[in-house]
Motif scaffolding. Sequence first.
Motif, PDB file in Angstrom:
ATOM      1  N   ALA A  56      -2.239 -47.438  -1.610  1.00  0.00           N
ATOM      2  CA  ALA A  56      -2.579 -46.875  -2.914  1.00  0.00           C
ATOM      3  C   ALA A  56      -4.079 -46.656  -3.040  1.00  0.00           C
ATOM      4  O   ALA A  56      -4.529 -45.660  -3.616  1.00  0.00           O
ATOM      5  CB  ALA A  56      -2.078 -47.789  -4.026  1.00  0.00           C
ATOM      6  N   VAL A  85       2.609 -50.105  -7.917  1.00  0.00           N
ATOM      7  CA  VAL A  85       1.180 -49.846  -7.816  1.00  0.00           C
ATOM      8  C   VAL A  85       0.511 -50.173  -9.144  1.00  0.00           C
ATOM      9  O   VAL A  85       0.911 -49.670 -10.195  1.00  0.00           O
ATOM     10  CB  VAL A  85       0.925 -48.376  -7.431  1.00  0.00           C
ATOM     11  CG1 VAL A  85      -0.565 -48.051  -7.509  1.00  0.00           C
ATOM     12  CG2 VAL A  85       1.470 -48.087  -6.033  1.00  0.00           C
ATOM     13  N   VAL A  90      -0.551 -40.682  -6.126  1.00  0.00           N
ATOM     14  CA  VAL A  90       0.504 -41.686  -5.941  1.00  0.00           C
ATOM     15  C   VAL A  90       1.720 -41.215  -6.717  1.00  0.00           C
ATOM     16  O   VAL A  90       1.640 -40.937  -7.918  1.00  0.00           O
ATOM     17  CB  VAL A  90       0.071 -43.076  -6.444  1.00  0.00           C
ATOM     18  CG1 VAL A  90       1.225 -44.066  -6.316  1.00  0.00           C
ATOM     19  CG2 VAL A  90      -1.142 -43.566  -5.663  1.00  0.00           C
ATOM     20  N   ALA A 140      -1.655 -40.565 -10.729  1.00  0.00           N
ATOM     21  CA  ALA A 140      -0.417 -41.341 -10.574  1.00  0.00           C
ATOM     22  C   ALA A 140       0.694 -40.629 -11.327  1.00  0.00           C
ATOM     23  O   ALA A 140       0.586 -40.403 -12.537  1.00  0.00           O
ATOM     24  CB  ALA A 140      -0.601 -42.755 -11.105  1.00  0.00           C
TER      25      ALA A 140
END
Length: 348
Positions: free
Chosen positions: A220, A238, A226, A249
């Motif tokens: 990560a 994460v 991500v 993300a």
Amino acid sequence: MNTNNVDIDTAIVTDAPSGPPLAVQPSRLRVISKRAIDQLDYDPAMVLQAVERAYLGLGNGESDNPRKLKSEPPSRHSVAYSMLGRDGGRRTVGFKTSYKHDPAHSRERQKYYTTLLLFDDETGLPVALMDGSLVGSLRTPAVSALIARACAPRARSVLVVGTGTQGRTALPLLLCALPNVERLIVHGHFGEGIEAVRRTLTRFHPQRDIEVSSDLEASARDADIVLGVAGAGAPEAVRHAWLKRGALAILVGYGIHADALHRADYRIATSQAQMQVTGLDLVDEQGQLPPVDAELPDILLGRKGARRSEDEVVFAFNSGMVVTDIALGRVLAEAACAKGLGEEVELW
């Protein structure tokens, strides 16, 4: 790639409604099974285009996507959704149902059924009742790819957390939107799933391969993007502290902790209303979700920015919207009908 020689790109090159692909009686309905749908191949660029057009239509008021309905027992051993929408660009009304029976979040025991019922809103005739699994497995990663293209156009590394259906289809669509991504990292706990991700990637990109992550935090910290697509039983997630400055993300299922949402500098949702239904596991100690800064249709139409600065950590909540199922489902239904797949039944 297209082993069945099905040209489904042409089905979305015009905004003009095409009408039912085959003549049908108002009392009859074409039923397209999963087996029939699985005989069709798909082009990631076509999927991306169909989903993007659906969001543009929603943003400009041409289409409609009411809030979904959800039913879940106290034991949470199952969950059911009902969704209605209208894709104005292709003049199609659709009804989607989704039911998952998932005791103890076991892959072996899970039962999942999803259907899509489509009507041509110009002729008033039914288009098809079809299995919705392929549509759902494609439109969600296509949305993630659109978010990534808008929020992280210079990304060079991607971490996919999860190797289920969404994890397996994520990378071809992401590379379609961001062809310059160099590192493709996958974190999962099932060898079979990791190999399935690899097979799907090499089917569309024979020269590319994945890096298998053994340390989620380290992976990560290296990733520009991500993507959380793990199942509900995922043992790891994460954290916000692991995301580097400027990271994006995107949460679809699980695999990204709720603190990434609450501590993000900028928040995006496909729909804030949908997030209030499907994002309740992300609430804080007071049972609240933070407001979002922008919704995807407004970003695609240029009404709002995808981020304020390059060093912000951006969190995006990707909740499925039925208008995208309808747009992509219409394309696949017409391709199936053109091949004579499916069976007409006298229903009414």
